[in-house]
Design an enzyme around this catalytic site. Structure first.
Site, PDB file in Angstrom:
ATOM      1  N   SER A 139      -1.562   8.959  48.225  1.00 39.42           N
ATOM      2  CA  SER A 139      -3.292   8.910  48.136  1.00 39.42           C
ATOM      3  C   SER A 139      -3.012  10.673  48.828  1.00 39.42           C
ATOM      4  O   SER A 139      -3.628  11.578  48.162  1.00 39.42           O
ATOM      5  CB  SER A 139      -3.773   8.503  49.555  1.00 39.42           C
ATOM      6  OG  SER A 139      -5.132   8.589  49.611  1.00 39.42           O
TER       7      SER A 139
ATOM      8  N   SER B  51     -10.774   7.246  47.377  1.00 38.42           N
ATOM      9  CA  SER B  51     -10.415   6.249  48.450  1.00 38.42           C
ATOM     10  C   SER B  51      -8.704   6.546  49.033  1.00 38.42           C
ATOM     11  O   SER B  51      -7.906   6.100  48.706  1.00 38.42           O
ATOM     12  CB  SER B  51     -11.089   5.095  48.753  1.00 38.42           C
ATOM     13  OG  SER B  51     -11.648   4.576  50.335  1.00 38.42           O
ATOM     14  N   GLU B  52      -9.312   7.337  50.591  1.00 36.35           N
ATOM     15  CA  GLU B  52      -7.832   7.661  50.547  1.00 36.35           C
ATOM     16  C   GLU B  52      -6.681   6.901  51.051  1.00 36.35           C
ATOM     17  O   GLU B  52      -5.464   6.742  51.377  1.00 36.35           O
ATOM     18  CB  GLU B  52      -7.578   9.104  51.835  1.00 36.35           C
ATOM     19  CG  GLU B  52      -8.684   8.548  53.380  1.00 36.35           C
ATOM     20  CD  GLU B  52      -9.788   8.997  53.181  1.00 36.35           C
ATOM     21  OE1 GLU B  52     -10.579   8.953  52.113  1.00 36.35           O
ATOM     22  OE2 GLU B  52     -10.371   9.392  54.145  1.00 36.35           O
ATOM     23  N   ASN B  53      -6.926   5.266  51.628  1.00 36.03           N
ATOM     24  CA  ASN B  53      -6.255   4.379  51.455  1.00 36.03           C
ATOM     25  C   ASN B  53      -5.564   3.556  50.422  1.00 36.03           C
ATOM     26  O   ASN B  53      -4.627   3.603  50.538  1.00 36.03           O
ATOM     27  CB  ASN B  53      -7.669   3.151  52.183  1.00 36.03           C
ATOM     28  CG  ASN B  53      -8.289   2.919  51.732  1.00 36.03           C
ATOM     29  OD1 ASN B  53      -9.212   3.476  51.259  1.00 36.03           O
ATOM     30  ND2 ASN B  53      -8.399   1.869  51.302  1.00 36.03           N
TER      31      ASN B  53
END
Lengths: 220, 230
Positions: A88, A46-48
């Site tokens: 990320s 999850s890119e956060n």
């Protein structure tokens, strides 16, 4: 009959292999997580700033400090890691993600994708989509084949503002599965159950390549 | 002895002025500096340029400063789910610059790391590439992107000490560590503030050298934007 969004997600889940690091976009891609076979292990990114995303929490386990890129509350699985957003995207840019599954409003026969903006109507921002499509090695798209009024979304060239150029490798629509060939064109690989090649030809504006007998997809 | 503690949020934001450029940590409503945002609203300073991945929601986060029209420009990657924002954008009151999320994170990281510019493939061939220098590396076109810095960076951490060292929790880390490095003045609000020496140096995410002022936030609502449960 054309697939519903759950059918598309189920078919895409078959593309996910044991040991993969996978980034799922918002919409149909998020549903794919529900259909990954239980006998394989994948790490969802999850890119956060989370690798090893788990299921949604039960009511008593909700933590406002644990969300996914769609801002939904989530949990972690064993082996998960947390990091900042720059790190990320380092994973994403350096090609460490094995499979990226995104939604799209339009895809062109050259593999261009448009999924972030409708001029005059929708201005939400691109989020991480432009970074993902520019760098991921293996990008597949989950989408409706046509708009509500029947216009094809698999096009010669995209009409909406682009998210990225020449990046989509495969399209999974409600009508079928398509490879995007390096020289351009949608190569029909599978038909949705009960959908004819003729229907797919009718619904596809971009260059469609149909060779030999096209099998019906198998959905478990 | 180095002690960066201030007692009150108003003291922490005392020199933030009209027209300032401010970075706000957070992703959605997760890991946002709630106490500073509320104090900035109360203080009423205007014409702010805000650098933040998102713009809050109606009535919370940066949505509070949008409602009072204190923000002149937003630099963000995703601004959906905020009606006030949309209204001000469409009416031309609000200036908005949208940046791919990874590019935004890296521009802030570069700002804090003293790297004035870098190349990234994100956005090549799209409208955000307009007028940007393109250079091919390894056969692939990349865009030149510049660092981002700010007059003030406001971050939210889980734990901090009087020397300014910070530890973040969960996905509330997000943009906070990079922003902490990229402000001329960095203000950290924390849930738990302890004397220097009580945090394990092995576990520090942001070294105190990057933090100008630190204080313990009075209250954290931690509103959830998208509660999803089994």
């Amino acid at each position: 009959m054309a697939l519903d969004k759950y059918g598309i997600a189920k078919r895409i889940a078959q593309e996910v292999k044991d040991g993969y690091y996978v980034n799922l976009g918002i919409g149909i891609p998020t549903l794919v997580a529900n259909y990954i076979p239980s006998d394989i292990q994948v790490m969802l990114q999850s890119e956060n700033g989370l690798l090893g995303m788990g299921a949604f929490p039960t009511k008593d386990k909700v933590d406002p400090d644990m969300i996914n890129a769609g801002k939904q509350t989530v949990t972690t699985i064993d082996g998960a890691a947390l990091f900042n957003s720059a790190e990320s995207f380092a994973m994403i840019r350096s090609g460490k993600i094995d499979l990226t599954i995104l939604g799209a409003m339009e895809v062109s026969e050259q593999g261009d994708i448009a999924n972030w903006k409708i001029p005059g109507k929708m201005v939400k921002g691109m989020g991480g989509a432009m970074d993902l499509v520019a760098s991921a090695r293996n990008i597949i798209v989950a989408m409706q084949h046509t708009s509500k009024d029947g216009q094809s979304k698999l096009l010669k060239t995209c009409s909406l503002p682009l998210t990225g150029l020449h990046c989509v490798k495969k399209v999974f629509s409600d009508l079928g599965v398509f490879d995007i060939l390096p020289e351009g064109g949608f190569k029909l690989l599978e038909r949705a159950p009960g959908v004819s090649v003729e229907e797919i030809i009718q619904a596809t504006e971009g260059k469609l390549i149909v060779e030999g007998i096209i099998p019906e997809m198998i959905i478990h | 002895m180095i002690n960066k503690t201030v007692q009150h949020v108003d003291e922490a934001i005392r020199d933030i002025h009209d027209g300032a450029t401010i970075m706000f940590g957070g992703f959605g409503l997760c890991g946002i500096p709630e106490n500073c945002i509320a104090a900035l609203q109360k203080k009423g300073i205007k014409n702010l340029t805000c650098i933040s991945n998102n713009a809050g929601v109606d009535g919370f986060g940066l949505g509070l400063l949008l409602a009072t029209r204190q923000i002149k420009k937003m630099i963000s990657s995703y601004v959906g789910e905020n009606h006030e924002f949309e209204k001000q954008l469409l009416s031309g009151e609000l200036d908005v610059e949208l940046i791919p999320q990874g590019t935004l994170a890296e521009r802030i990281r570069a700002g804090g790391a003293g790297i004035p510019a870098f190349y990234t493939p994100a956005g090549y061939g799209t409208e955000i590439a307009n007028e940007k220098e393109v250079r091919v590396f390894d056969g692939k076109p990349h865009l030149l992107e510049h660092w981002l810095r700010a007059d003030f960076s406001i971050v939210k951490a889980w734990k901090g000490d009087t020397a300014g060292n910070l530890i973040f929790k969960g996905t509330a880390r997000n943009f906070n560590p990079m922003m902490a490095t990229a402000g001329n003045i960095t203000i950290a609000e924390v849930e738990e503030l302890v004397p220097a020496g009580e945090l394990d140096p092995n576990e520090i995410h942001t070294p105190g050298i990057f933090v100008t002022r630190i204080f313990k936030g009075n209250h954290y609502e931690k509103r959830i934007e998208n509660l999803t449960t089994l």
